[in-house]
Design an enzyme around this catalytic site. Sequence first.
Site, PDB file in Angstrom:
ATOM      1  N   PRO A  41      44.646  75.756 -23.254  1.00 47.31           N
ATOM      2  CA  PRO A  41      44.169  74.370 -23.142  1.00 47.31           C
ATOM      3  C   PRO A  41      44.449  73.599 -24.423  1.00 47.31           C
ATOM      4  O   PRO A  41      44.132  74.071 -25.517  1.00 47.31           O
ATOM      5  CB  PRO A  41      42.663  74.535 -22.896  1.00 47.31           C
ATOM      6  CG  PRO A  41      42.327  75.875 -23.476  1.00 47.31           C
ATOM      7  CD  PRO A  41      43.541  76.730 -23.267  1.00 47.31           C
ATOM      8  N   LEU A  42      45.045  72.430 -24.285  1.00 50.38           N
ATOM      9  CA  LEU A  42      45.504  71.649 -25.437  1.00 50.38           C
ATOM     10  C   LEU A  42      45.122  70.180 -25.265  1.00 50.38           C
ATOM     11  O   LEU A  42      45.580  69.522 -24.331  1.00 50.38           O
ATOM     12  CB  LEU A  42      47.025  71.752 -25.567  1.00 50.38           C
ATOM     13  CG  LEU A  42      47.589  73.159 -25.806  1.00 50.38           C
ATOM     14  CD1 LEU A  42      49.055  73.219 -25.415  1.00 50.38           C
ATOM     15  CD2 LEU A  42      47.399  73.553 -27.263  1.00 50.38           C
ATOM     16  N   THR A  43      44.297  69.677 -26.159  1.00 54.66           N
ATOM     17  CA  THR A  43      43.947  68.252 -26.141  1.00 54.66           C
ATOM     18  C   THR A  43      45.201  67.425 -26.396  1.00 54.66           C
ATOM     19  O   THR A  43      45.883  67.625 -27.398  1.00 54.66           O
ATOM     20  CB  THR A  43      42.892  67.946 -27.207  1.00 54.66           C
ATOM     21  OG1 THR A  43      41.724  68.715 -26.936  1.00 54.66           O
ATOM     22  CG2 THR A  43      42.532  66.472 -27.220  1.00 54.66           C
ATOM     23  N   GLN A  72      39.833  73.184 -17.908  1.00 49.72           N
ATOM     24  CA  GLN A  72      38.767  73.581 -18.824  1.00 49.72           C
ATOM     25  C   GLN A  72      37.682  72.509 -18.845  1.00 49.72           C
ATOM     26  O   GLN A  72      37.961  71.338 -19.119  1.00 49.72           O
ATOM     27  CB  GLN A  72      39.324  73.779 -20.230  1.00 49.72           C
ATOM     28  CG  GLN A  72      38.302  74.339 -21.206  1.00 49.72           C
ATOM     29  CD  GLN A  72      38.842  74.393 -22.623  1.00 49.72           C
ATOM     30  OE1 GLN A  72      39.097  73.358 -23.219  1.00 49.72           O
ATOM     31  NE2 GLN A  72      39.019  75.588 -23.156  1.00 49.72           N
ATOM     32  N   TYR A 130      32.282  73.129 -29.729  1.00 48.54           N
ATOM     33  CA  TYR A 130      31.739  72.167 -28.763  1.00 48.54           C
ATOM     34  C   TYR A 130      30.368  72.643 -28.264  1.00 48.54           C
ATOM     35  O   TYR A 130      29.824  73.628 -28.757  1.00 48.54           O
ATOM     36  CB  TYR A 130      32.757  71.925 -27.655  1.00 48.54           C
ATOM     37  CG  TYR A 130      34.041  71.338 -28.204  1.00 48.54           C
ATOM     38  CD1 TYR A 130      34.059  70.048 -28.750  1.00 48.54           C
ATOM     39  CD2 TYR A 130      35.215  72.089 -28.256  1.00 48.54           C
ATOM     40  CE1 TYR A 130      35.220  69.522 -29.298  1.00 48.54           C
ATOM     41  CE2 TYR A 130      36.378  71.562 -28.812  1.00 48.54           C
ATOM     42  CZ  TYR A 130      36.376  70.278 -29.336  1.00 48.54           C
ATOM     43  OH  TYR A 130      37.516  69.762 -29.896  1.00 48.54           O
ATOM     44  N   ARG A 159      35.825  80.719 -22.100  1.00 51.02           N
ATOM     45  CA  ARG A 159      36.539  80.846 -23.385  1.00 51.02           C
ATOM     46  C   ARG A 159      35.527  80.867 -24.521  1.00 51.02           C
ATOM     47  O   ARG A 159      34.623  80.011 -24.572  1.00 51.02           O
ATOM     48  CB  ARG A 159      37.508  79.681 -23.568  1.00 51.02           C
ATOM     49  CG  ARG A 159      38.381  79.734 -24.837  1.00 51.02           C
ATOM     50  CD  ARG A 159      39.364  78.593 -24.785  1.00 51.02           C
ATOM     51  NE  ARG A 159      40.196  78.441 -25.962  1.00 51.02           N
ATOM     52  CZ  ARG A 159      41.374  79.049 -26.163  1.00 51.02           C
ATOM     53  NH1 ARG A 159      41.816  79.905 -25.279  1.00 51.02           N
ATOM     54  NH2 ARG A 159      42.085  78.813 -27.248  1.00 51.02           N
ATOM     55  N   GLY A 212      49.765  78.185 -27.081  1.00 53.15           N
ATOM     56  CA  GLY A 212      49.610  76.739 -27.127  1.00 53.15           C
ATOM     57  C   GLY A 212      50.851  75.991 -27.552  1.00 53.15           C
ATOM     58  O   GLY A 212      51.608  75.477 -26.732  1.00 53.15           O
TER      59      GLY A 212
END
Length: 359
Positions: free
Chosen positions: A22-24, A97, A177, A224, A314
Amino acid sequence: MDITSPVALGDLALPNRLVMAPLTRTRAGAAGVPGALVAEHYAQRASVGLIVAEGTYPSHESRSYPGQPGLVTDEQQEGWRGVAEAVHAAGGRIVVQLMNGGRVSHTDITGTDRIVGPSAVAIAGEAHTADGKKPYPVPHALTEAEIPGVVAEFVAAARRAVDAGLDGVEIHSANGYLLHQFLAPGANHRTDSYGGSPQNRARLAVEVTTAVAAEIGAGRVGIRISPAHNIQDALETDPADVEATYAHLVEALAPLGLAYLSVLHADPAGEFVQGLRKRFGGPLMVNSGFAQVTTREEVAGYLADGAADVVAVGRAVMANPDLLERWTGGHPENELDPTTSYGQGAAGYTDYPFLTPRA
């Protein structure tokens, strides 16, 4: 096993063991709706065994970044439907995610009158708002009466995800987070049933994951974690406490029969991560590349040694939409341009070249 061998993660049947981490990427606009550009980006990368789409907020209050996608509104759900259809048409599988950013935000980003966290302790540093950097505000400490609402937001977003045609969800309990904030003593100063002991600090992550699994089926749910990652002031500096906290978390999740446990850690093959794997008893996804780029040789080593069932990558997938082909064929890789990692357009998002040019 090698990277090209198939594997089952719960209800997810993967043709290979390479996972897109997962990549912002902040391409979902002010309304948090993933559009055609986002769909194209993920569809380009559909040859990996599984795509884990970027952290997606389950409530407006939980949004961390301008341009981050959500799963709160009907419009956002329809946007994700377009993403799912594009990835499936290209032969891929994709989960999203679910991420409550907690105190990693600013009211200028959320559009709400507060941000939340386990305790009224602000992060040192500044949030990236649409108007520039601003100091992180002191969060509202969630009350015990408010926490079931947080759980319900995750459940509702998970339902929207599968109703949109996505293959499942990953619960984000890492990288500083909200769920990680509850796990970490540096962020969680509570003295009630969600603070203090390792069991209490792990309680919210267990409740969220259990509720989501009950809603959409455990075989569609992964989680995760990033033990002792020590990012965004979610500090976990006592090794004995880290061991106790994550051992309790994983043991509490084991009976659910989740699709996978994803662990971000510098030493995935080491005793700590492999101990968590035994406690979990299900498929393990590892990701070691936060500080440095994960290499082809590293991934091959984890799989050959049996240290993981799948490996999440990633930056190499960002720069190489056909990374599986490049790695299995021994071809050179595109170089990542970090200046375009976050933005609003196609540059650095859908314009990285394939080995064989696509129409």
